[in-house]
Design a protein around this motif. Structure first.
Motif, short mmCIF file in Angstrom:
data_model
loop_
_atom_site.label_atom_id
_atom_site.label_comp_id
_atom_site.label_asym_id
_atom_site.label_seq_id
_atom_site.Cartn_x
_atom_site.Cartn_y
_atom_site.Cartn_z
N ALA A 87 0.86 -1.29 -0.17
CA ALA A 87 0.08 -0.07 0.01
C ALA A 87 0.96 1.25 0.01
N GLU A 88 2.09 1.36 0.83
CA GLU A 88 2.92 2.21 0.85
C GLU A 88 4.42 2.10 0.65
N PRO A 89 4.97 2.91 0.30
CA PRO A 89 6.58 2.65 0.30
C PRO A 89 7.06 2.09 1.54
N GLU A 90 8.10 0.91 1.23
CA GLU A 90 8.29 0.18 2.31
C GLU A 90 10.02 0.42 2.39
N ILE A 91 10.46 0.37 3.59
CA ILE A 91 11.86 0.75 3.93
C ILE A 91 12.30 -0.66 4.77
N ALA A 92 13.34 -1.36 4.08
CA ALA A 92 13.51 -2.64 4.79
C ALA A 92 14.76 -2.63 5.39
N PHE A 93 14.94 -3.16 6.66
CA PHE A 93 16.36 -3.15 7.75
C PHE A 93 16.73 -4.45 7.43
N LEU A 94 17.98 -4.37 7.17
CA LEU A 94 18.76 -5.61 6.86
C LEU A 94 20.16 -5.70 7.49
N GLU A 128 15.24 -17.90 1.99
CA GLU A 128 14.19 -17.87 1.08
C GLU A 128 13.24 -16.82 1.29
N LEU A 129 13.03 -16.73 2.55
CA LEU A 129 12.08 -15.73 2.87
C LEU A 129 12.48 -14.47 2.58
N ILE A 130 13.75 -13.90 2.87
CA ILE A 130 14.18 -12.72 2.55
C ILE A 130 14.40 -12.35 1.26
N GLU A 131 15.02 -13.39 0.63
CA GLU A 131 14.87 -13.46 -0.96
C GLU A 131 13.55 -13.06 -1.43
N SER A 132 12.80 -13.71 -1.21
CA SER A 132 11.48 -13.82 -1.75
C SER A 132 10.74 -12.45 -1.50
N TYR A 133 11.20 -11.45 -0.39
CA TYR A 133 10.63 -10.28 -0.16
C TYR A 133 11.43 -9.13 -0.83
N LEU A 134 12.82 -9.28 -0.81
CA LEU A 134 13.97 -8.49 -1.53
C LEU A 134 13.76 -8.27 -3.15
N ARG A 157 9.37 -7.58 -4.41
CA ARG A 157 8.59 -6.66 -3.60
C ARG A 157 8.63 -5.39 -4.45
N ASP A 158 7.73 -4.92 -4.92
CA ASP A 158 7.46 -3.63 -5.70
C ASP A 158 7.58 -2.33 -4.71
N ALA A 159 7.02 -2.68 -4.02
CA ALA A 159 6.70 -1.48 -2.68
C ALA A 159 8.04 -1.13 -2.24
#
Ligand SMILES: Nc1nc2c(ncn2[C@@H]2O[C@H](COP(=O)(O)OP(=O)(O)OP(=O)(O)O)[C@@H](O)[C@H]2O)c(=O)[nH]1
Ligand SMILES: [Mg+2]
Length: 191
Positions: free
Chosen positions: A19-26, A92-98, A101-103
């Motif tokens: 729904a909104e721009p996402e900022i991911a912490f890695l 796998e989970l992290i990769e599927s997100y990164l 994920r267009d957001a």
């Protein structure tokens, strides 16, 4: 900036609809991802759970932040005591997100000021570059460097690993939090 927890996902089907721009912490386990997220959100409380032992955040946690962002707290890597099978699930989970994920507008890669660049950090950074995924590098736990000598050693080691911009922060003193917010706001609004 008040925030609220949205949900915790252990597989990509559970990700909230974007729904909104996402900022991911890695970053590595224990580097301070959840703590930085809390510091950025402010208000004194812990919206994201902070680990008393490494490897605590095992799912992808989504937070709604006022101002039109979502923060995404990713599980840390590099914790040896976690069984291999779990590590590969995380990956796998992290990769599927990164990857999918267009957001996702901006990744925040955290590096511990006392540890510097570890092989997995470099691997991840190179991967982000390859993917052309915009990212910033944040050096955590600046308050733990007490002497000038420690500060210089840390800076030198960090520079050897990377010549780009690195923002320093401390979730304890609040140092760097304002600059990180500014950078996040600027970089995640550009298309
Ligand atoms: N002194 C100091 N301690 C910090 C700072 N940031 C985090 N810590 C401590 O480091 C530990 C790990 O912090 P977390 O924020 O849970 O780290 P994480 O990266 O989310 O860890 P995982 O969820 O396991 O991947 C906790 O004991 C925090 O209190 C900091 O800026 N300064
Ligand atoms: Mg965490």
């Amino acid at each position: 900036m008040p925030a609220r927890f949205i949900l915790s996902a252990v597989s990509s089907e559970q990700f909230p609809s974007p729904a909104e721009p996402e900022i991911a912490f890695l970053g590595r386990s224990n580097v301070g991802k959840s703590s930085l997220l809390n510091a950025l959100i402010g208000g004194g409380g812990d919206v994201a759970k902070v680990s008393s032992w490494p490897g605590r955040t095992q799912a992808i946690n989504f937070f709604q932040v006022d101002g039109g962002f979502r923060f995404v707290d990713l599980p840390g890597y590099g914790y040896a005591k976690v069984p291999k099978a779990i590590t590969s699930n995380w990956q796998e989970l992290i990769e599927s997100y990164l990857v999918g994920r267009d957001a996702l507008k901006l990744a925040v890669l955290l590096i511990d000021s006392r540890r510097g660049w570890m092989p997995k950090d470099i691997e991840l950074r190179e991967w982000l570059e390859e993917q052309q995924q915009p990212f910033i590098v944040v050096v955590t736990k600046a308050d733990k460097l007490k002497t000038q000598k420690e500060k210089h050693q840390s800076q030198r080691a960090l520079r050897e690993g990377y010549s780009g911009e690195m923002l320093e922060c401390s979730a304890v003193t609040g140092r760097g939090v304002r600059e990180i917010w500014q950078t996040i706001t600027t970089k995640s609004k550009t298309p």
